[in-house]
Design an enzyme around this catalytic site. Structure first.
Site, PDB file in Angstrom:
ATOM      1  N   ASN A 176      75.405  94.027 -10.423  1.00 24.68           N
ATOM      2  CA  ASN A 176      74.433  94.426 -11.433  1.00 24.68           C
ATOM      3  C   ASN A 176      73.512  93.254 -12.008  1.00 24.68           C
ATOM      4  O   ASN A 176      74.190  92.866 -13.003  1.00 24.68           O
ATOM      5  CB  ASN A 176      75.016  95.186 -12.232  1.00 24.68           C
ATOM      6  N   ARG A 212      73.139  97.240  -7.750  1.00 24.61           N
ATOM      7  CA  ARG A 212      72.388  98.248  -8.704  1.00 24.61           C
ATOM      8  C   ARG A 212      71.060  97.867  -8.619  1.00 24.61           C
ATOM      9  O   ARG A 212      70.810  96.582  -8.863  1.00 24.61           O
ATOM     10  CB  ARG A 212      72.873  98.158 -10.130  1.00 24.61           C
ATOM     11  N   HIS A 271      69.660 106.215 -15.570  1.00 25.79           N
ATOM     12  CA  HIS A 271      71.143 106.303 -15.799  1.00 25.79           C
ATOM     13  C   HIS A 271      71.749 107.511 -14.483  1.00 25.79           C
ATOM     14  O   HIS A 271      72.743 107.872 -14.778  1.00 25.79           O
ATOM     15  CB  HIS A 271      71.556 106.937 -17.005  1.00 25.79           C
ATOM     16  N   LEU A 300      75.183 108.206 -23.490  1.00 24.45           N
ATOM     17  CA  LEU A 300      74.809 107.659 -25.093  1.00 24.45           C
ATOM     18  C   LEU A 300      75.332 106.093 -25.159  1.00 24.45           C
ATOM     19  O   LEU A 300      76.586 105.829 -25.621  1.00 24.45           O
ATOM     20  CB  LEU A 300      75.328 108.292 -26.248  1.00 24.45           C
ATOM     21  N   GLY A 301      74.614 105.228 -24.828  1.00 27.88           N
ATOM     22  CA  GLY A 301      75.001 103.736 -25.065  1.00 27.88           C
ATOM     23  C   GLY A 301      73.859 103.151 -25.831  1.00 27.88           C
ATOM     24  O   GLY A 301      73.208 103.677 -26.709  1.00 27.88           O
ATOM     25  N   ARG A 345      65.221 101.398 -29.070  1.00 32.49           N
ATOM     26  CA  ARG A 345      64.143 102.034 -28.732  1.00 32.49           C
ATOM     27  C   ARG A 345      63.744 103.684 -29.486  1.00 32.49           C
ATOM     28  O   ARG A 345      64.557 104.113 -29.529  1.00 32.49           O
ATOM     29  CB  ARG A 345      64.234 102.490 -26.984  1.00 32.49           C
ATOM     30  N   GLY A 357      78.964 103.967 -24.472  1.00 29.46           N
ATOM     31  CA  GLY A 357      79.809 103.433 -25.434  1.00 29.46           C
ATOM     32  C   GLY A 357      79.834 104.637 -26.929  1.00 29.46           C
ATOM     33  O   GLY A 357      80.908 104.522 -27.669  1.00 29.46           O
ATOM     34  N   GLU A 375      81.633 107.885 -25.514  1.00 32.22           N
ATOM     35  CA  GLU A 375      83.014 107.986 -25.486  1.00 32.22           C
ATOM     36  C   GLU A 375      83.763 107.753 -26.679  1.00 32.22           C
ATOM     37  O   GLU A 375      84.715 107.975 -26.785  1.00 32.22           O
ATOM     38  CB  GLU A 375      83.254 106.818 -24.516  1.00 32.22           C
ATOM     39  N   GLU A 416      79.681 103.293 -13.305  1.00 35.83           N
ATOM     40  CA  GLU A 416      78.465 103.157 -12.693  1.00 35.83           C
ATOM     41  C   GLU A 416      79.160 102.179 -11.623  1.00 35.83           C
ATOM     42  O   GLU A 416      78.510 102.429 -10.418  1.00 35.83           O
ATOM     43  CB  GLU A 416      77.360 102.916 -13.529  1.00 35.83           C
TER      44      GLU A 416
HETATM   45  P1  AMP Z   1      76.921 100.647 -24.282  1.00 39.36           P
HETATM   46  O1  AMP Z   1      75.444 100.208 -23.945  1.00 39.36           O
HETATM   47  O2  AMP Z   1      77.382 101.916 -23.324  1.00 39.36           O
HETATM   48  O3  AMP Z   1      78.035  99.482 -24.172  1.00 39.36           O
HETATM   49  O4  AMP Z   1      77.120 101.314 -25.743  1.00 39.36           O
HETATM   50  C1  AMP Z   1      77.096 100.453 -26.765  1.00 39.36           C
HETATM   51  C2  AMP Z   1      77.138 101.257 -27.970  1.00 39.36           C
HETATM   52  O5  AMP Z   1      78.403 101.924 -28.104  1.00 39.36           O
HETATM   53  C3  AMP Z   1      76.832 100.477 -29.207  1.00 39.36           C
HETATM   54  O6  AMP Z   1      75.876 101.265 -30.405  1.00 39.36           O
HETATM   55  C4  AMP Z   1      78.440 100.493 -30.070  1.00 39.36           C
HETATM   56  O7  AMP Z   1      78.211 100.410 -31.326  1.00 39.36           O
HETATM   57  C5  AMP Z   1      78.682 101.934 -29.566  1.00 39.36           C
HETATM   58  N1  AMP Z   1      80.027 101.827 -29.768  1.00 39.36           N
HETATM   59  C6  AMP Z   1      81.168 101.401 -29.071  1.00 39.36           C
HETATM   60  N2  AMP Z   1      82.456 101.562 -29.613  1.00 39.36           N
HETATM   61  C7  AMP Z   1      82.195 102.460 -30.621  1.00 39.36           C
HETATM   62  C8  AMP Z   1      82.997 103.016 -31.647  1.00 39.36           C
HETATM   63  N3  AMP Z   1      84.277 102.854 -31.424  1.00 39.36           N
HETATM   64  N4  AMP Z   1      82.454 103.735 -32.460  1.00 39.36           N
HETATM   65  C9  AMP Z   1      81.051 103.991 -32.432  1.00 39.36           C
HETATM   66  N5  AMP Z   1      80.075 103.493 -31.759  1.00 39.36           N
HETATM   67  C10 AMP Z   1      80.890 102.597 -30.602  1.00 39.36           C
END
Ligand code: AMP
Length: 395
Positions: free
Chosen positions: A9, A86, A175, A204-205, A236, A325, A328, A380
């Site tokens: 990736n 990817r 995604h 939602l990341g 964004r 992130g 979840e 993924e």
């Molecule tokens: P990702 O791009 O999927 O790795 O997600 C990143 C986002 O997930 C960031 O905004 C992190 O702050 C959020 N995140 C990860 N762990 C937590 C948590 N325990 N509570 C709130 N947000 C989280």
């Protein structure tokens, strides 16, 4: 280990590798970050030893260094059985994953105009592993492919149709690999087949998108021509009034600057003025920082509006699913979002929401809820490994 599958990736300045066996077990993973910069570094998950990288290593050098280190430390076989890549943009050319040959590489290159930061580095990764493993089947898995089942009413913008015919302007969505995983995993957990499962999948990341999946197929999604449209994201803006461009131009802000602001300085970061990190925002909000609280409010309200919008594409709904992130891990975001959706019949159980998965396979809905609500960790890389194995077996 003989039948292991390597997943590659390549991001704009990063590289992730994962290795799976034939039973979907992950055997190893490794990352390289800040590539092409002075402080480029690489590491292997669960291994504290350093991985030597050339100064300002690029994607190809990092890939070669990580693969030779994984082999030396006997974490991967000399030759993997297949390799999955990817690839961000498959345009309208790729409706599903493809076995890589020269024509496929050329077609991925042709889509680079639609994803200039990503497709070129994806091709670098493909070429590097083709050099290293010339006889191993390689497969490209596209972020956009799963959304190729959208109908014209969902993928066309209300602009002159010459934009679409001459310049390929349409909604592509991104995604897709994650949303496809969600559909499969939700179906499995609900005891249904993919072909009869309809869900709304919220990824939602740092990037965020939401997809309506009807009978296993993507029928609407929030990201568009680029990954800028739709939900509020880390940096964004998501949806804005296109009139903003004119207005900012009248204030003397050049187009390139607007692009930078909307992609890198907006979203949670822009509203809070502090950070794009949801966890940090929650802490700031708890300490009375009002702009951070407002950023969370706006994020959740936009998301709730999109859940409602996605209902327009479905005949029934088996579940609303959260992943990524934030999806979840943030019970606060899930709760605040669903607070807006009482009229549609969504209610969650506060205790299950806080301890999701502990009681009920990721279910967080209240007994009274009209629809199940699930929290499912995305994977993924596993989808890419499965696609690589599936297509390699057709040779
Ligand atoms: P990702 O791009 O999927 O790795 O997600 C990143 C986002 O997930 C960031 O905004 C992190 O702050 C959020 N995140 C990860 N762990 C937590 C948590 N325990 N509570 C709130 N947000 C989280």
């Amino acid at each position: 280990m003989k039948q292991s599958i390597l997943v590659v990736n390549c991001g704009s300045s990063s590289l992730k590798l994962a290795l799976f066996d034939e039973t979907d077990q992950q055997l190893a993973s490794a990352t390289a970050e800040r590539l092409n910069g002075k402080d480029a570094f690489a590491r292997i998950e669960g291994d504290n030893r350093t991985v030597a990288l050339p100064a300002s290593a690029d994607h190809k050098q990092a890939l070669q260094a990580l693969i030779s280190t994984l082999r030396e430390r006997q974490l991967m076989p000399a030759i993997p059985a297949s390799i999955g890549h990817r690839v961000v943009h498959g345009g309208e050319t790729f409706r599903e994953a493809a076995l890589i040959d020269d024509d496929v590489v050329a077609a991925i290159d042709e889509c680079a105009g639609l994803a200039p930061l990503h497709n070129p580095v994806n091709v670098v990764g493909i070429e590097a592993t083709r050099d290293l493993f010339p006889d191993v089947p390689q497969v490209a898995v596209f972020d956009t492919a799963y959304h190729q089942t959208l109908a014209p009413r969902a993928y066309l913008y209300a602009v002159p149709q010459a934009f679409y015919h001459d310049w390929s302007v349409r909604r592509y969505g991104f995604h897709g690999t994650s949303h496809f995983f969600m559909a499969n995993e939700a179906a499995r957990r609900l005891g249904k087949t993919l072909a009869t499962t309809s869900i709304i999948s919220a990824h939602l990341g740092n990037g965020c998108s939401i997809t309506a999946i009807r009978d296993g197929l993507s029928v609407d999604t929030s990201m568009g021509l680029t990954p800028l449209e739709g939900l509020v994201m880390g940096t964004r803006s998501g949806d804005i009034d296109p009139g903003l461009f004119d207005y900012l131009a009248s204030r003397g802000i050049p187009l390139a600057e607007v692009h930078k602001i909307l992609n890198h300085k907006s979203g949670l970061l822009g509203i809070s003025g502090q950070t794009n990190d949801m966890r940090a925002l929650c802490e700031l909000a708890d300490h009375g920082h009002e702009p951070s609280a407002l950023a969370i409010e706006i994020f959740c309200f936009r998301l709730a509006k999109y859940v409602g919008a996605m209902m327009a594409s479905l005949r029934h709904l088996d579940a609303l699913v959260f992943t990524g992130g934030i999806g979840e891990n943030s019970d606060r975001v899930r709760e605040k979002t669903l607070e807006h959706l009482g009229l549609l019949g969504f209610t969650i159980d506060p205790d299950m929401n806080e301890h999701h998965g502990r009681y009920s396979d990721g279910r967080i809905d209240h007994a009274d809820s009209r629809f199940p609500v699930l929290v499912i960790p995305t994977n993924e890389e596993l989808v890419i490994a499965r696609e690589a194995r599936r297509l390699a077996a057709t040779l």
